[in-house]
Enzyme design. Structure first.
Site, PDB file in Angstrom:
ATOM      1  N   SER A  61      37.771  37.719  38.495  1.00  0.00           N
ATOM      2  CA  SER A  61      36.532  38.497  38.567  1.00  0.00           C
ATOM      3  C   SER A  61      35.912  38.702  37.186  1.00  0.00           C
ATOM      4  O   SER A  61      36.587  38.584  36.159  1.00  0.00           O
ATOM      5  CB  SER A  61      36.816  39.857  39.212  1.00  0.00           C
ATOM      6  OG  SER A  61      37.410  39.670  40.480  1.00  0.00           O
TER       7      SER A  61
HETATM    8  N1  SAM Z   1      42.749  39.970  40.984  1.00  0.00           N
HETATM    9  C1  SAM Z   1      42.488  38.576  40.752  1.00  0.00           C
HETATM   10  C2  SAM Z   1      42.449  38.213  39.300  1.00  0.00           C
HETATM   11  O1  SAM Z   1      42.489  39.111  38.435  1.00  0.00           O
HETATM   12  O2  SAM Z   1      42.407  37.001  39.024  1.00  0.00           O
HETATM   13  C3  SAM Z   1      41.202  38.123  41.409  1.00  0.00           C
HETATM   14  C4  SAM Z   1      41.451  37.689  42.729  1.00  0.00           C
HETATM   15  S1  SAM Z   1      40.298  36.772  43.644  1.00  0.00           S
HETATM   16  C5  SAM Z   1      38.755  37.535  43.377  1.00  0.00           C
HETATM   17  C6  SAM Z   1      40.843  37.356  45.254  1.00  0.00           C
HETATM   18  C7  SAM Z   1      42.230  36.904  45.636  1.00  0.00           C
HETATM   19  O3  SAM Z   1      42.581  37.522  46.878  1.00  0.00           O
HETATM   20  C8  SAM Z   1      42.357  35.399  45.874  1.00  0.00           C
HETATM   21  O4  SAM Z   1      43.346  34.871  45.072  1.00  0.00           O
HETATM   22  C9  SAM Z   1      42.688  35.293  47.362  1.00  0.00           C
HETATM   23  O5  SAM Z   1      43.536  34.204  47.677  1.00  0.00           O
HETATM   24  C10 SAM Z   1      43.367  36.621  47.600  1.00  0.00           C
HETATM   25  N2  SAM Z   1      43.414  37.057  49.003  1.00  0.00           N
HETATM   26  C11 SAM Z   1      42.478  36.935  49.978  1.00  0.00           C
HETATM   27  N3  SAM Z   1      42.929  37.482  51.122  1.00  0.00           N
HETATM   28  C12 SAM Z   1      44.171  37.971  50.864  1.00  0.00           C
HETATM   29  C13 SAM Z   1      45.146  38.660  51.640  1.00  0.00           C
HETATM   30  N4  SAM Z   1      44.959  38.982  52.924  1.00  0.00           N
HETATM   31  N5  SAM Z   1      46.309  38.997  51.057  1.00  0.00           N
HETATM   32  C14 SAM Z   1      46.550  38.691  49.740  1.00  0.00           C
HETATM   33  N6  SAM Z   1      45.660  38.043  48.971  1.00  0.00           N
HETATM   34  C15 SAM Z   1      44.488  37.692  49.511  1.00  0.00           C
END
Ligand code: SAM
Length: 214
Positions: A61
């Site tokens: 993000s």
């Molecule tokens: N916090 C992260 C960073 O600092 O890089 C950003 C993450 S990205 C915007 C959102 C993440 O949420 C993705 O890697 C995606 O695969 C994960 N995601 C989506 N649905 C999810 C779920 N139900 N459980 C765990 N992770 C999930």
């Protein structure tokens, strides 16, 4: 420009200039080498004022939104934190810097493994990694003082509300698939208090209590 200088510039122009005041949050941003959390071929873009692609269709993000979510969470040194959406591991590192222990959940195994390798290599030992559907939380280790979700939910997952400790806080982007509001939920004596902290856009939270398909 050296990475340290780019990082200082990012903190001054994108984070402090936009109103982030919490000293512990600012210090964590100054310390953590964001350029290591993006793929090597775009490392020169790591301190830009934008989200970046990290592979598997996911993103790290925008620095400001990570700072805003972290400031809203108001993490203290003794806190147990649940972090949903490990992704690159950058937000996880910030939380590990501020709290006692972080339980981080990612549905894409390759992302979880590479974030774990990097976070161990740069010295974080207070992180527990989980692969699976974070909309259900991690019930074995509840309750959590703080919960953060870094993917966009259609609604606030009940499982996460159930796993919040008394006086706990949850920060989550919630709304439609392409436009959300950043929501802070505080667990108070007689229920939950909800406040809205502005518009944002995240990749979808896919799971039983999230969106059901990609
Ligand atoms: N916090 C992260 C960073 O600092 O890089 C950003 C993450 S990205 C915007 C959102 C993440 O949420 C993705 O890697 C995606 O695969 C994960 N995601 C989506 N649905 C999810 C779920 N139900 N459980 C765990 N992770 C999930």
């Amino acid at each position: 420009m050296r990475c340290e200088d780019q990082r200082l510039n990012m903190v001054q122009s994108q984070i402090i200039a936009r109103g982030i005041k919490a000293e512990n949050v600012i210090n964590a941003f100054l310390k953590i080498p964001r350029h290591l959390f993006v793929p090597p071929e775009i490392r020169h873009l790591a301190y830009r004022d934008s989200p970046l692609k990290i592979g598997a269709g996911q993103t790290i993000s925008q620095p400001y939104i990570v700072a805003l979510m972290t400031e809203l969470l108001d993490v203290e040194k003794n806190h147990k934190i649940l972090d949903i959406g490990t992704g690159s591991g950058y937000q996880t590192a910030i939380l590990a810097e501020l709290g006692k222990i972080v339980y981080t959940v990612e549905r894409i195994e390759t992302l979880s493994r590479s974030a774990g390798k990097l976070l161990a290599a740069i010295g974080y030992e207070n992180i527990s990694y989980h692969i699976g559907d974070g909309t259900l939380g991690v019930p074995e280790f509840q309750p959590y003082d703080r919960i953060v979700v870094t993917a966009a939910a259609p609604d606030i997952p009940d499982s996460l509300l159930d796993q919040l400790a008394p006086n706990g806080k949850l920060v989550i982007p919630a709304g439609s698939r392409f436009c959300q509001d950043l929501i802070l939920i505080e667990k108070v004596e007689d229920g939950f208090r909800q406040t809205n902290h502005g518009g944002c856009t995240f990749v979808p939270l896919i799971g039983k209590e999230g969106w059901h398909e990609i």
